[in-house]
Design a protein around this motif. Structure first.
Motif: not given
Length: 219
Positions: A87-106
């Motif tokens: 789960y940390v790995g999954r959330y890390r990938a979502l947090v670092r997804d540069k294809l989305r804005s920071p708010e979209a990542r949230l």
């Protein structure tokens, strides 16, 4: 005495068809054991978590399991570490997804959280509740839980900092703690609310509003 014929395949460990014989090894055995171990811990909790039960669920002998995990505590430690890593790995990938804005990542993190807690057959909420309960009595489980929480806090603080760059580091950490505490509260609430649970789509949409408000609010 009949003629004894020894072929080269006997030495190479291959079948007569030329295919290598399949043998369990650490690369294949350990993931399979941990997968079964996660299921057992989520469904049975600490009381039903035994090496024998995990071996049975994994379809292997107890002695084979003990070759890789000699004690119950060693197996339990690896099981919690594996679940945390996933789960940390999954959330890390979502947090670092540069294809989305920071708010979209949230927003995506909220979606992922609700999916993990409500998906049919999911083991996350049961696993987490058993783990938190056991952490009250087992120091090594408590230490693992603290470490996993710390990783989530760091990830969320980094995302809050991207959403609201004007915030100092300590404030980002505080807000990530508020978001994480809400996430953990959802884990308990959705699991136990029963008939008292609101519409989950509405709850998910409201959670996005709350998390973004926490992230965007000025100091």
């Amino acid at each position: 005495m009949k003629e004894l014929i020894i072929t080269s395949t006997a030495f190479r460990g291959t079948s007569e068809s030329g295919e290598p014989k399949r043998r369990g090894n650490r690369t294949t055995r350990v993931p399979a054991i941990l997968e079964a171990s996660i299921r057992v811990f989520a469904t049975e909790g600490s009381a039903g978590f035994t090496q024998r039960r995990v071996a049975s669920d994994a379809g292997i002998r107890l002695s084979t399991l003990q070759h890789y995990f000699s004690t119950r505590d060693e197996l339990l430690r690896s099981t919690i570490e594996e679940m945390g890593k996933r789960y940390v790995g999954r959330y890390r990938a979502l947090v670092r997804d540069k294809l989305r804005s920071p708010e979209a990542r949230l927003d995506v993190i909220v979606d992922e959280t609700f999916a993990a807690l409500t998906r049919p057959g999911t083991s996350l909420s049961a696993f987490a509740l058993h783990c938190w309960s056991l952490a009250e009595h087992e120091p090594f489980v408590n230490e693992l839980a603290i470490n996993i929480n710390g990783e989530f806090l760091e990830l969320l603080a980094g995302l809050v900092a991207k959403i609201n760059p004007a915030l100092p580091s300590a404030e980002c950490t505080l807000r990530s703690a508020l978001i994480l505490s809400n996430m953990e509260g959802l884990t308990v609430f959705i699991r136990r609310a029963g008939e008292n649970a609101p519409d989950l789509d509405a709850l998910r949409a409201a959670t996005k509003v709350v998390w973004k408000a926490l992230s965007n609010a000025p100091q």
